[in-house]
Every structure is written in C-alpha cells, then in structure tokens.
Design a protein around this motif. Structure first.
Motif, PDB file in Angstrom:
ATOM      1  N   SER A 180       0.804  -1.221   0.000  1.00  0.00           N
ATOM      2  CA  SER A 180       0.000   0.000   0.000  1.00  0.00           C
ATOM      3  C   SER A 180       0.841   1.276   0.000  1.00  0.00           C
ATOM      4  O   SER A 180       0.414   2.286  -0.555  1.00  0.00           O
ATOM      5  CB  SER A 180      -0.950   0.007   1.199  1.00  0.00           C
ATOM      6  N   VAL A 234      -0.179   4.405  -2.222  1.00  0.00           N
ATOM      7  CA  VAL A 234      -0.669   5.643  -1.599  1.00  0.00           C
ATOM      8  C   VAL A 234       0.142   6.838  -2.109  1.00  0.00           C
ATOM      9  O   VAL A 234      -0.418   7.896  -2.399  1.00  0.00           O
ATOM     10  CB  VAL A 234      -0.620   5.541  -0.052  1.00  0.00           C
ATOM     11  N   LYS A 235       1.447   6.658  -2.284  1.00  0.00           N
ATOM     12  CA  LYS A 235       2.290   7.742  -2.811  1.00  0.00           C
ATOM     13  C   LYS A 235       1.860   8.159  -4.220  1.00  0.00           C
ATOM     14  O   LYS A 235       2.074   9.289  -4.629  1.00  0.00           O
ATOM     15  CB  LYS A 235       3.763   7.330  -2.816  1.00  0.00           C
ATOM     16  N   LEU A 236       1.258   7.219  -4.951  1.00  0.00           N
ATOM     17  CA  LEU A 236       0.777   7.515  -6.298  1.00  0.00           C
ATOM     18  C   LEU A 236      -0.636   8.098  -6.287  1.00  0.00           C
ATOM     19  O   LEU A 236      -1.169   8.455  -7.335  1.00  0.00           O
ATOM     20  CB  LEU A 236       0.790   6.250  -7.166  1.00  0.00           C
ATOM     21  N   GLY A 237      -1.245   8.175  -5.100  1.00  0.00           N
ATOM     22  CA  GLY A 237      -2.572   8.765  -4.986  1.00  0.00           C
ATOM     23  C   GLY A 237      -3.717   7.778  -4.907  1.00  0.00           C
ATOM     24  O   GLY A 237      -4.886   8.175  -4.911  1.00  0.00           O
ATOM     25  N   PHE A 238      -3.439   6.481  -4.824  1.00  0.00           N
ATOM     26  CA  PHE A 238      -4.500   5.475  -4.711  1.00  0.00           C
ATOM     27  C   PHE A 238      -4.905   5.338  -3.247  1.00  0.00           C
ATOM     28  O   PHE A 238      -4.096   5.572  -2.345  1.00  0.00           O
ATOM     29  CB  PHE A 238      -4.026   4.125  -5.251  1.00  0.00           C
ATOM     30  N   SER A 239      -6.173   4.949  -3.021  1.00  0.00           N
ATOM     31  CA  SER A 239      -6.647   4.825  -1.641  1.00  0.00           C
ATOM     32  C   SER A 239      -7.664   3.707  -1.510  1.00  0.00           C
ATOM     33  O   SER A 239      -8.286   3.292  -2.486  1.00  0.00           O
ATOM     34  CB  SER A 239      -7.287   6.142  -1.179  1.00  0.00           C
ATOM     35  N   ARG A 260     -11.253   4.527  -2.735  1.00  0.00           N
ATOM     36  CA  ARG A 260     -11.591   4.572  -4.165  1.00  0.00           C
ATOM     37  C   ARG A 260     -10.786   3.527  -4.949  1.00  0.00           C
ATOM     38  O   ARG A 260      -9.949   3.857  -5.778  1.00  0.00           O
ATOM     39  CB  ARG A 260     -11.339   5.975  -4.701  1.00  0.00           C
ATOM     40  N   GLY A 286      -0.318   6.940 -11.444  1.00  0.00           N
ATOM     41  CA  GLY A 286      -1.173   7.254 -10.309  1.00  0.00           C
ATOM     42  C   GLY A 286      -2.202   8.314 -10.609  1.00  0.00           C
ATOM     43  O   GLY A 286      -2.148   8.990 -11.638  1.00  0.00           O
ATOM     44  N   SER A 287      -3.133   8.466  -9.697  1.00  0.00           N
ATOM     45  CA  SER A 287      -4.211   9.427  -9.864  1.00  0.00           C
ATOM     46  C   SER A 287      -3.708  10.870  -9.768  1.00  0.00           C
ATOM     47  O   SER A 287      -4.395  11.796 -10.162  1.00  0.00           O
ATOM     48  CB  SER A 287      -5.306   9.179  -8.828  1.00  0.00           C
ATOM     49  N   GLN A 288      -2.494  11.049  -9.267  1.00  0.00           N
ATOM     50  CA  GLN A 288      -1.917  12.387  -9.151  1.00  0.00           C
ATOM     51  C   GLN A 288      -0.842  12.627 -10.211  1.00  0.00           C
ATOM     52  O   GLN A 288      -0.087  13.595 -10.124  1.00  0.00           O
ATOM     53  CB  GLN A 288      -1.338  12.588  -7.747  1.00  0.00           C
ATOM     54  N   GLY A 308       1.920  10.850 -11.033  1.00  0.00           N
ATOM     55  CA  GLY A 308       3.201  10.159 -10.904  1.00  0.00           C
ATOM     56  C   GLY A 308       3.099   8.752 -11.482  1.00  0.00           C
ATOM     57  O   GLY A 308       2.009   8.258 -11.774  1.00  0.00           O
TER      58      GLY A 308
END
Length: 109
Positions: free
Chosen positions: A30, A34-39, A42, A79-81, A83
């Motif tokens: 994880s 998480v650093k890539l914006g996943f959670s 969602r 990622g969602s952000q 990256g």
C-alpha cells in the motif's frame, strides 16, 4: 518465450484491490500505491490504472502450474496524481480460459 496480449476484460477481484491498498505488517504494497494517490476509499481508480497498464503491453509467460499459466507484464502504473512507478503485474490464464489479475509489485529490475 511465449508472449500474449491480455484481454481488456480480465477479472480483477475486489478482494485483490483491498489486499493491495490495505496496510499490512508483512508484504505491504500500500505504501507505494498511496504515494501515487491510490486509496482504500476509491479502489476503482487503482483497477482502471492496472487495466490501462496491463492491456497495453505484451505479457510474457512467467510460470505454469496445475491451475493455469501465469504471465508477467512490466510497465508503468500511472497514479491518480500523475506520478508513475515501474511495476510488474501478474495475470493468470486459468484452465477454464478465464484471465484474472493475481498481484502487482514494484519492478526493481
């Protein structure tokens, strides 16, 4: 070496996404997600990112056992952000001709 394109509709069980996104004492995946914006809130965003990575690249046969053949895909998970990280995605082609996601992890090669 056997190479294939993974079908776009391969199965991704919700429990697999939960496993990847939930912090664990051992084998935690994880942190980099998480650093890539996943959670955990969602998981469908991670599912879409896995599909986008896995279906755009040829997969290489990794191993075969009594349950089917396992294929490895090396690519960049975006990622969602915005990256990205290089990952290795494992997908199984079961004996009943169903394709399903097994796991992913950072590719350190």
């Amino acid at each position: 070496t056997i190479r294939v394109k993974i079908p776009v509709d391969f199965a991704i069980a919700p429990s697999k996404l939960d496993y990847l996104l939930r912090p664990r004492a051992k084998g935690d995946k994880s942190k980099f997600l998480v650093k890539l914006g996943f959670s955990e809130e969602r998981p469908t965003i991670l599912e879409r990112a896995i599909r986008a990575t896995a279906t755009g690249i040829e997969a290489q046969l990794d191993r075969t056992n009594k349950f089917g053949s396992f294929f490895a895909i090396k690519g960049f998970l975006v990622g969602s952000q915005g990256g990205a990280v290089k990952v290795r995605i494992i997908v199984q082609h079961r004996l009943d001709d169903v394709w399903s996601f097994v796991t992913l992890y950072p590719d350190r090669e």
